[in-house]
Design a protein around this motif. Structure first.
Motif, PDB file in Angstrom:
ATOM      1  N   UNK A  73       0.536  -1.836  -0.429  1.00 22.58           N
ATOM      2  CA  UNK A  73       0.366   0.223   0.180  1.00 22.58           C
ATOM      3  C   UNK A  73       0.598   1.164   0.039  1.00 22.58           C
ATOM      4  N   UNK A  74       0.454   2.358  -0.533  1.00 20.90           N
ATOM      5  CA  UNK A  74       1.084   3.679  -0.629  1.00 20.90           C
ATOM      6  C   UNK A  74       1.424   4.548   0.768  1.00 20.90           C
ATOM      7  N   UNK A  75       0.579   3.855   1.659  1.00 18.65           N
ATOM      8  CA  UNK A  75       1.093   4.380   3.298  1.00 18.65           C
ATOM      9  C   UNK A  75       1.768   3.569   3.369  1.00 18.65           C
ATOM     10  N   UNK A  76       3.063   2.611   3.571  1.00  9.85           N
ATOM     11  CA  UNK A  76       2.706   1.652   4.112  1.00  9.85           C
ATOM     12  C   UNK A  76       4.904   1.965   3.986  1.00  9.85           C
ATOM     13  N   UNK A  77       5.777   1.525   5.169  1.00  6.24           N
ATOM     14  CA  UNK A  77       7.053   2.308   4.855  1.00  6.24           C
ATOM     15  C   UNK A  77       7.137   0.458   4.339  1.00  6.24           C
ATOM     16  N   UNK A  92       0.761   1.047 -10.351  1.00  5.87           N
ATOM     17  CA  UNK A  92      -0.712   0.438  -8.727  1.00  5.87           C
ATOM     18  C   UNK A  92      -1.563   0.605  -9.883  1.00  5.87           C
ATOM     19  N   UNK A  93      -2.409  -0.168  -8.457  1.00  7.35           N
ATOM     20  CA  UNK A  93      -3.791  -0.137  -8.477  1.00  7.35           C
ATOM     21  C   UNK A  93      -4.579   0.116  -7.443  1.00  7.35           C
ATOM     22  N   UNK A  94      -5.544   1.613  -7.857  1.00  7.43           N
ATOM     23  CA  UNK A  94      -6.614   1.549  -7.321  1.00  7.43           C
ATOM     24  C   UNK A  94      -8.002   0.904  -7.045  1.00  7.43           C
ATOM     25  N   UNK A  95      -8.263   0.515  -6.485  1.00  4.98           N
ATOM     26  CA  UNK A  95      -9.793  -0.286  -6.022  1.00  4.98           C
ATOM     27  C   UNK A  95     -10.504   0.915  -5.013  1.00  4.98           C
ATOM     28  N   UNK A  96     -11.909   0.791  -4.985  1.00  7.20           N
ATOM     29  CA  UNK A  96     -13.089   1.230  -4.321  1.00  7.20           C
ATOM     30  C   UNK A  96     -12.685   0.967  -3.208  1.00  7.20           C
ATOM     31  N   UNK A  98     -10.179   1.158  -1.264  1.00  6.78           N
ATOM     32  CA  UNK A  98      -8.993   1.095  -0.409  1.00  6.78           C
ATOM     33  C   UNK A  98      -7.947   2.042  -1.096  1.00  6.78           C
ATOM     34  N   UNK A  99      -7.194   1.667  -1.168  1.00  6.14           N
ATOM     35  CA  UNK A  99      -5.421   2.808  -0.611  1.00  6.14           C
ATOM     36  C   UNK A  99      -5.114   2.320  -1.944  1.00  6.14           C
ATOM     37  N   UNK A 100      -4.349   3.626  -2.586  1.00 14.41           N
ATOM     38  CA  UNK A 100      -3.357   2.902  -3.399  1.00 14.41           C
ATOM     39  C   UNK A 100      -2.298   2.344  -3.913  1.00 14.41           C
TER      40      UNK A 100
END
Length: 108
Positions: A73-77, A92-96, A98-100
């Protein structure tokens, strides 16, 4: 347990206690994709994650694979961890709702 029997889960232990694992599958039936890398909290920052990934990459190369994938996930270290290991952003993949999700690749 099939994943363990098929060696699609690599486990690291200390005194018979599981302290981490790496799980993968085959994306499109032919590209190794690391689904999960987990090191128990108290064992982090000791290089074990790097060791598991490097061991897995070696195994994949020995099986003839030229490319491996993973994502985070884009917000993970973890994205920084993978980049330090030589992984490159591949999309990248963007699902409803869910984060990027960032997809990473590493070519051998």
């Amino acid at each position: 347990m099939k994943k363990i029997e098929d060696k699609e889960i690599i486990i690291i232990k200390e005194s018979e206690k599981i302290i981490g694992w790496l799980r993968y599958s085959l994306f499109w039936d032919n590209i190794p994709f690391m689904n999960m890398l987990r090191i128990e909290e108290r064992y982090r920052k000791k290089g074990l994650g790097r060791l598991l990934v490097e061991f897995w990459e070696k195994e994949m190369r020995e099986k003839g694979h030229k490319l491996v994938l993973t994502s985070t996930m884009s917000n993970e270290f973890a994205q920084h961890f993978y980049r330090k290991l030589g992984y490159k952003d591949a999309g990248c993949l963007l699902l409803e709702e869910e984060g990027l999700e960032i997809v990473f690749k590493k070519e051998f």
